[in-house]
Design a protein around this motif. Structure first.
Motif, PDB file in Angstrom:
ATOM      1  N   GLU A  64       0.883  -1.527   0.327  1.00  0.00           N
ATOM      2  CA  GLU A  64       0.078   0.412  -0.147  1.00  0.00           C
ATOM      3  C   GLU A  64       0.795   1.445   0.354  1.00  0.00           C
ATOM      4  OE1 GLU A  64      -2.441  -3.680   0.241  1.00  0.00           O
ATOM      5  OE2 GLU A  64      -0.794  -2.540   2.458  1.00  0.00           O
ATOM      6  N   LEU A  65       1.699   1.006   0.847  1.00  0.00           N
ATOM      7  CA  LEU A  65       2.667   2.082   0.736  1.00  0.00           C
ATOM      8  C   LEU A  65       3.468   2.323  -0.972  1.00  0.00           C
ATOM      9  CD1 LEU A  65       4.132   1.358   4.390  1.00  0.00           C
ATOM     10  CD2 LEU A  65       2.360   3.392   3.905  1.00  0.00           C
ATOM     11  N   SER A  66       3.855   1.583  -1.537  1.00  0.00           N
ATOM     12  CA  SER A  66       4.824   1.910  -2.174  1.00  0.00           C
ATOM     13  C   SER A  66       3.881   1.969  -3.674  1.00  0.00           C
ATOM     14  CB  SER A  66       5.596   0.567  -2.715  1.00  0.00           C
ATOM     15  OG  SER A  66       5.187  -0.515  -1.975  1.00  0.00           O
ATOM     16  N   LEU A  67       2.890   0.901  -3.110  1.00  0.00           N
ATOM     17  CA  LEU A  67       2.513   1.050  -5.279  1.00  0.00           C
ATOM     18  C   LEU A  67       1.019   1.602  -4.814  1.00  0.00           C
ATOM     19  CD1 LEU A  67       2.984  -2.186  -5.901  1.00  0.00           C
ATOM     20  CD2 LEU A  67       3.968  -0.814  -6.556  1.00  0.00           C
ATOM     21  N   ARG A  68       0.376   2.313  -3.804  1.00  0.00           N
ATOM     22  CA  ARG A  68      -0.739   3.797  -3.150  1.00  0.00           C
ATOM     23  C   ARG A  68      -1.939   3.017  -3.711  1.00  0.00           C
ATOM     24  NH1 ARG A  68      -0.525   7.764  -6.658  1.00  0.00           N
ATOM     25  NH2 ARG A  68      -1.116   9.551  -4.939  1.00  0.00           N
ATOM     26  N   HIS A  69      -2.556   1.302  -2.941  1.00  0.00           N
ATOM     27  CA  HIS A  69      -3.568   1.006  -3.688  1.00  0.00           C
ATOM     28  C   HIS A  69      -3.614  -0.692  -2.880  1.00  0.00           C
ATOM     29  CE1 HIS A  69      -1.980  -2.259  -6.435  1.00  0.00           C
ATOM     30  NE2 HIS A  69      -2.001  -0.747  -7.506  1.00  0.00           N
ATOM     31  N   ASP A  74      -7.313   6.891   0.740  1.00  0.00           N
ATOM     32  CA  ASP A  74      -6.146   6.607  -0.423  1.00  0.00           C
ATOM     33  C   ASP A  74      -6.061   5.954  -0.881  1.00  0.00           C
ATOM     34  OD1 ASP A  74      -4.975   7.999  -2.832  1.00  0.00           O
ATOM     35  OD2 ASP A  74      -3.472   8.491  -2.098  1.00  0.00           O
ATOM     36  N   ILE A  75      -4.697   5.025  -0.391  1.00  0.00           N
ATOM     37  CA  ILE A  75      -4.028   4.117  -0.781  1.00  0.00           C
ATOM     38  C   ILE A  75      -4.664   3.079   0.207  1.00  0.00           C
ATOM     39  CG2 ILE A  75      -1.545   5.474  -0.405  1.00  0.00           C
ATOM     40  CD1 ILE A  75      -0.700   4.340   2.197  1.00  0.00           C
ATOM     41  N   THR A  76      -5.381   2.673   1.268  1.00  0.00           N
ATOM     42  CA  THR A  76      -6.538   2.022   1.255  1.00  0.00           C
ATOM     43  C   THR A  76      -7.211   1.282   0.317  1.00  0.00           C
ATOM     44  OG1 THR A  76      -7.832   2.874   3.128  1.00  0.00           O
ATOM     45  CG2 THR A  76      -5.340   2.383   3.629  1.00  0.00           C
TER      46      THR A  76
END
Length: 521
Positions: free
Chosen positions: A297-302, A402-404
């Protein structure tokens, strides 16, 4: 026929790998080519075996089953020459497995000799007597012959490749039903022995239970490509830099789930799916597992949930938390059921007041099966894209999600289900299989969730699952436990657990506490 030449052909011939074993998207199990070879003992009429074989062939054609029968005398084995020639032809034609039919008593030495020449699954069945009026002239004694044939095979160490049905002495009609079952069993065996899985790891720290032993996975024929999350990151960077076209994927995603929040977020998901597909094509993968919690999630943002479900929907399952064993179980369940599978948690107990209809079920055998939102949308009622509630609490506690984002939420449709899992037992695998149903009622919680009734679950959970298996499980949306059970034996799985009847105690079960012993005053 030259026996020396035949022996050379039978032992040196290598069947080509099927190009279809890298299954095209939208295909859920491999194609199977099946042979039918019969046998006759020389002191019994060969014509009896021929008549009985022809009846099976006729009924098989009517059922849409195309069986390869070698031309010539070797179609009914009486001698070692016949056995060797038949084995050679089975190999040369690329058959995946053989139905071996004892049309009468059969020549036990030649039976075993034929099986010995093949490194393929062989189902052995024997002819039941057909009529009281024909017992004088047309008695085949295959009930007796199967005892001799099976012992001859076991003595030569061939039992691991032989499938014996629960009722192996059959009429022609029963033979066709066993052939249909065997075809599905062979799909699982062939699929496993030709599969390669990609693991984008390592597993997250919080998921120690998802650790795996590669040797145990290799033991059933599955190859493993160990990759890193950085490999996905680099491929996504390459796709962006090259400007690789993702329009078709993005349009298809929006059509499938209109609730994708915006075009920019849809672009993140589409690039990720393109990266997964690229690895699939380049490495000829049958399935994958990704780390997901929570570095992805932190690196690819989903979260990858929606993509996992979309790919499983197309016959390419993706397991969460880099869980190799659950991915293997998903593949086996897919091959057995011939349709989309999923990975779920055996997650929570069901409160009695969840729904009034639960009074008709033993509440301790009800299970809430859940995952973040990685199921195929076709399996869910009213699927919507949302965010991962637990991750948002940790990663975005004071801001809009957002990223979650990227989960699919919804209730599983009512359906029969088979729950299956494997786990390492040294350098081998152990497995369990349960069957049950998803009920058509609101689970009243988040995620992709269903309320499952699994007969015998509470005792099975206590005496089999605890200490042997982790909380993930593969779910096939059909009853295919019988196929999986027989496939596990042919694949060499060391232990296979199934729920026991209410009157049969598990090893170590306290029969005084569980009421399995009745007491009288």
């Amino acid at each position: 026929m030259n026996l020396t030449l035949l022996f050379s052909q039978a032992t040196n011939h290598q069947s080509p790998l099927s190009p279809l074993m890298f299954l095209p998207l939208g295909t859920y199990s491999p194609p199977i080519k099946l042979a039918l070879i019969s046998a006759s003992r020389n002191c019994f009429p060969r014509s009896l075996s021929e008549e009985r074989t022809n009846r099976i062939l006729d009924l098989s054609r009517q059922a849409g089953i195309d069986l390869f029968v070698p031309p010539g005398d070797c179609r009914i084995i009486e001698t070692k020459d016949h056995a060797l020639e038949a084995a050679c032809q089975v190999k040369q034609t690329g058959c995946d497995a053989v139905v071996y039919f004892l049309g009468n008593f059969s020549p036990e030495i030649e039976d075993a000799y034929f099986v010995k020449q093949l490194d393929k699954p062989v189902m052995v069945i024997a002819a039941a007597e057909e009529s009281g009026a024909s017992l004088l002239e047309k008695r085949g004694d295959a009930l007796c012959g199967l005892l001799s044939a099976a012992l001859a095979m076991n003595k030569r160490g061939l039992a691991s490749r032989v499938h014996l049905p629960e009722l192996p002495v059959v009429s022609a009609e029963e033979a066709v039903k066993e052939i249909e079952h065997f075809i599905n069993v062979v799909k699982v065996v062939k699929g496993a022995r030709n599969a390669t899985v990609g693991l984008f790891g390592p597993r997250p720290r919080d998921f120690e239970r998802c650790n795996y032993n590669i040797a145990s996975v290799n033991s059933i024929g599955i190859e493993v490509e160990e990759l890193g999350l950085f490999d996905l990151q680099n491929e996504i960077r390459r796709i962006r830099e090259k400007g690789e076209d993702i329009t078709a994927i993005q349009v298809d995603m929006k059509k499938e789930v209109p609730s994708i929040p915006d075009q920019e977020f849809g672009s993140r998901l589409s690039i990720y799916e393109r990266a997964i597909r690229n690895f699939r094509d380049q490495l000829k993968l049958s399935g994958a597992a990704t780390q997901c919690w929570s570095e992805q999630e932190l690196s690819l943002r989903h979260v990858p949930c929606f993509i996992n479900g979309r790919m499983a929907q197309r016959g390419f399952p993706i397991a969460c938390e880099n869980d190799c064993y659950s991915l293997v179980a998903e593949l086996l369940g897919q091959y057995a059921s011939g349709q989309t599978v999923g990975i779920l948690d055996i997650n929570h107990s069901i409160p009695k007041d969840l729904h009034e209809t639960l009074k008709d079920y033993p509440i301790k055998d009800m299970v809430g099966m859940f995952h973040c939102g990685n199921a195929s949308t076709k399996l869910l009622k009213n699927p919507e894209m949302k965010f991962q509630v637990i991750m948002k609490r940790m990663m975005e506690p004071n801001s809009p999600p957002d990223i979650t984002r990227g989960t699919i939420e919804g209730q599983f449709n009512a359906s029969p289900i088979t729950v299956v899992q494997v786990h390492g037992l040294g350098d081998q695998l152990q497995a369990y299989v349960m069957e049950g149903f998803f009920l058509d009622l609101d689970p009243k919680t988040f995620g992709c969730t269903g309320t499952a009734y699994l007969p015998g679950f509470s005792r099975f959970y206590r005496h089999v699952l605890l200490g042997r298996f982790h909380h993930h499980a593969a779910v096939a949306f059909a009853h295919c436990g019988a196929v999986l059970y027989d496939a596990f034996k042919l694949l060499g799985v060391a232990q296979v657990f199934t729920p026991l009847p209410e009157t049969v105690p598990y090893h170590g079960e306290n029969v005084f506490r569980n009421g399995l012993l009745s007491t009288r005053n």
